[in-house]
Each structure stands twice: as C-alpha cells, then as structure tokens.
Enzyme design. Structure first.
Site: not given
Length: 425
Positions: A20-21, A89, A113, A118, A120-121, A303, A325, A395
């Site tokens: 998926k990633n 995300r 999720c 988290r 996004i800066d 994960d 994380i 997902r």
C-alpha cells in the site's frame, strides 16, 4: 465486521500483496508521466480506490486488468476537492506531483487514521525551498511555482517518508539539481525512485540518507511491479506466531523484513528465508519480545508495533514498547485488554505482561494497524471475537479474512451494523 472463532493453528501458504505505502506515491507519480502507466501487483484496497478516484477527478482514465492497474494520463485539472483529500492521509503526496505537472495545485488538508498530530508543515517548508509558493485559506492549500520547480539543497529536520516522496515528485522534472539530506530510507522510497527512473528520471541514492535528483524535462509512463508489502508480511507472520502455526509466505522481499525479525526470534519462532519466500514455524508457547523501540527505517517500523504487541500479549514474560513516531498509537492496547491482555500504558511507553490465554470479546478497530493487531490476537483467543471498525483494515489489507481462512482460521467477514462512527479515514 470480522468474526473470529479461536483458537486455531495456522498452516499452509499464501502470496503477499503489493505494498500500500508504495502504491499510493506510484499513483501520484502517474500524474507527472505522459502516456500510460501500468502497475503490476496492485492491491485492491480502499486507499487505492481513493487514489484512483483522485486520478479520475484530475482527468486520468483508470482501469483494472486482474492484478494490474492501468492509468492513461489525460489530465484536465489540477484541483483535488475536500472529500477526496480527506479520504486518506497519503493524499498529500499528490501535492508535489501536481505542482510538478501543472505548475500549480489547489487541494485541502488530508485525512487519515487518528494517530496523533502529523503536521504537513515539513512538506510545505520543503517545497517552498524548490520555488513553490503556498498559501493556506480555510483549510485549502493554494500552490504555484511561477518560475517552475527550481533545484535546491533541502535538509529535512526529520526523515519523513511523505516529505521525501513529495520532494522527489516535485524535483524530478525541475530545473537544476536537488539534494535531499536526511531523507527517509524506507524501501518504498527506493520503489518510487525505481519507477521514476524507468520513466526517464535521474534520481540517485534512494534508500540512503542523501538523495540527489537531476531534473529532466519530462517523463513518460512505464510498467512497474509494486514491491511486496512488508507490514502485511509481518502481520501474517504474527498470526502464525500466536497460533503455534507453520506457514509459508510467497512473493516476499526478505531484505525488507530484517528490521522486524528480532521479536520473532526472541519469542522462539524459527524463520527461514527461501529466496522469494519466507517460512515461519512457531513454538507452542511464545516467549516475550522483550524491547521494541519504533524508529525510522532501518529501525523497527511504527506500523508493525501494534501487531507485535499482540504477540507479546500471549508471550511468557514482560515486553516493553516505546513508540517514538506517533503520539497516539496505543488505541489498540485498550481493545487488547478487552480480550484479557495485561498492558500498562504511560505516555509513549507500553509494558505488556504476557498471559497464558486470551478470551474472545467484542472489540473495535480505530486505525489500520491496530485493527490488524486485533485480528491477530483474536486468532489466539478462546471463543468468539467480533471486530467492528473493519473499514480501517480495508485500507491496507486485501481480503485478510479470506487469506487467514485459507490457512485454517475460522474467520469470516460480513457487512452489517456495529461499525464505529466515522472518523477521518
């Protein structure tokens, strides 16, 4: 809802799905590439379906042929509406791709999720160094590169996978050379670079902490086989471990599994690497996994933490987890306790005292990997476990109930009531 009647001893073999990633940034890369992109080994997941809807909204034509996903690039716009962005995300990875292809982009903050902040800066500040002007109004990001993407030196304050991918996608067709320092090193980064290079890109050092990108004028679509999913691999390994099973997983890249092997070896499992396959044989009674500290690759992945915690819940002895994380990645711990697990959480530390037996109960999945952890624990539990919130599991897992059933689990899934109220998914 997923219903598991346990315990069951797993045996047999299954084939691991595409990652998926890796799939999601590859689909974003299809935005940049002219012509046709063909992705082999593309998993059927709800996140992939969301990415396909984004591509179709942008004007691309997408179709499936078996396990292949074919994208014909015929873009007509550079805007992604709020409902599609909030679907996952990873939708933020389209930012770099759109700016690269169109010179501008308008999109909203992504969903995902609920694992804690988290921001996004890092994505935004990094892209600004490549000449991208970004303004935020009412949750919408208005982005443009009036002079095109210009290569530059970018040092990431944290080796973020998403920020590294966005920079790669933005810089691959830039003017000049981009150097990404402290880049993410995950295998999915290397998979994206391999595809972009096959399409005409010039990316060097992917998989290392410094990536160099020499901008090219344009890219043309190509064929690519998506790497196997390393987290799905570990999920089925854990399923075998908690049931005292013996299973073989096919289409595995064993080099990607190395950072996650220690808890299996410590708990008494025998893991054999067989070329492109992996066999795991578990003992009747697991030992503790001792100490797990999540870190960026090549450290232990966040994960995999919830999944290995299910192993620790039935291992003899004490296991300690430190989550470095995400701030809110222990939601599954309370649900595991409903099954009889003994877990104490203090901040980013969780202490697990293994028990001899878990017992089935109604539980709820609140995120993707936490849901997978509940499925693993249910396989070892005595009696029936009913797992709601399974839309999160969809997902990232392709037919998890069917795969486990083929290995001997008494598990079935059906649509019905009992799903939790919708959060951002």
């Amino acid at each position: 809802m997923i219903i598991v009647d346990g315990p069951a001893e797993l045996g047999g073999e299954i084939t691991i799905q595409g990652a998926k990633n890796s799939t999601l940034p590859l689909l974003a890369a299809a935005v940049i590439c002219k012509g046709q992109t063909v992705l082999h080994n593309c998993p059927r997941l709800s996140d992939v379906e969301t990415a396909v809807r984004i591509l179709e909204h942008l004007g691309c034509r997408c179709r499936r042929e078996g396990s292949d996903l074919i994208v014909d690039n015929a873009m007509t716009c550079c805007e992604i509406p709020n409902d599609l962005m909030r679907g996952m995300r990873s939708s933020i990875v389209f930012l770099g791709a759109l700016v690269s292809r169109c010179g501008e982009a308008n999109l909203y903050f992504p969903g995902g999720c609920e694992l804690g902040p988290r921001p996004i800066d890092l994505h935004i500040s990094s892209l600004k160094k490549l000449g991208v002007e970004i303004e935020e109004t009412g949750g919408c990001l208005h982005c443009r590169a009036p002079h095109g993407i210009v290569g530059n030196y970018v040092s990431l304050s944290f080796p973020s996978v998403g920020a590294t991918e966005n920079l790669m996608l933005a810089a691959v067709c830039s003017h000049g050379t981009t150097i990404i320092a402290n880049a993410a090193r995950e295998p999915e980064i290397s998979d994206l670079a391999a595809y972009l290079n096959r399409c005409g890109g010039r990316i060097y050092g992917a998989g290392e902490s410094c990536i160099i990108i020499d901008g090219v004028k344009e890219l043309f679509g190509s064929e690519h086989r998506i790497m196997p999913d390393r987290i799905v691999t570990v999920t089925y390994m854990a399923a075998a471990a908690v049931t005292g099973g013996n299973i073989t997983l096919k289409d595995v890249d064993n080099t990607h599994i190395l950072p996650m092997l220690s808890p299996f070896e410590e708990s008494g499992c025998e893991v054999r690497q067989l070329g492109g396959a992996l066999n795991i044989m578990a003992p009747r009674h697991l030992g503790a996994v001792r100490h797990i500290r999540t870190m960026p690759y090549p450290g232990f992945p966040t994960d995999a933490q919830p999944i290995v915690m299910s192993m620790a819940a039935v291992g003899s002895g004490t296991s300690i987890f430190v989550e470095n994380i995400f701030e809110n990645r222990y939601k599954h711990a309370e649900e595991l306790e409903r099954l009889g697990a003994r877990i104490k959480v203090e901040g980013k530390v969780a202490i697990v005292e293994g028990v001899e037996q878990l017992f089935g109960a109604p539980v709820t999945s609140y995120d993707l990997r936490g849901g997978a952890a509940l499925v693993v624990a249910a396989l070892a539990a005595q009696g029936r476990t009913e797992i709601s919130g399974t839309r999160y599991i969809h997902r990232g897992y392709e037919d998890i109930a069917g795969n486990l059933s083929s290995l001997g689990a008494r598990i079935r899934e059906f649509a019905g009531s009992g799903e939790p109220e919708a959060e951002e998914s």
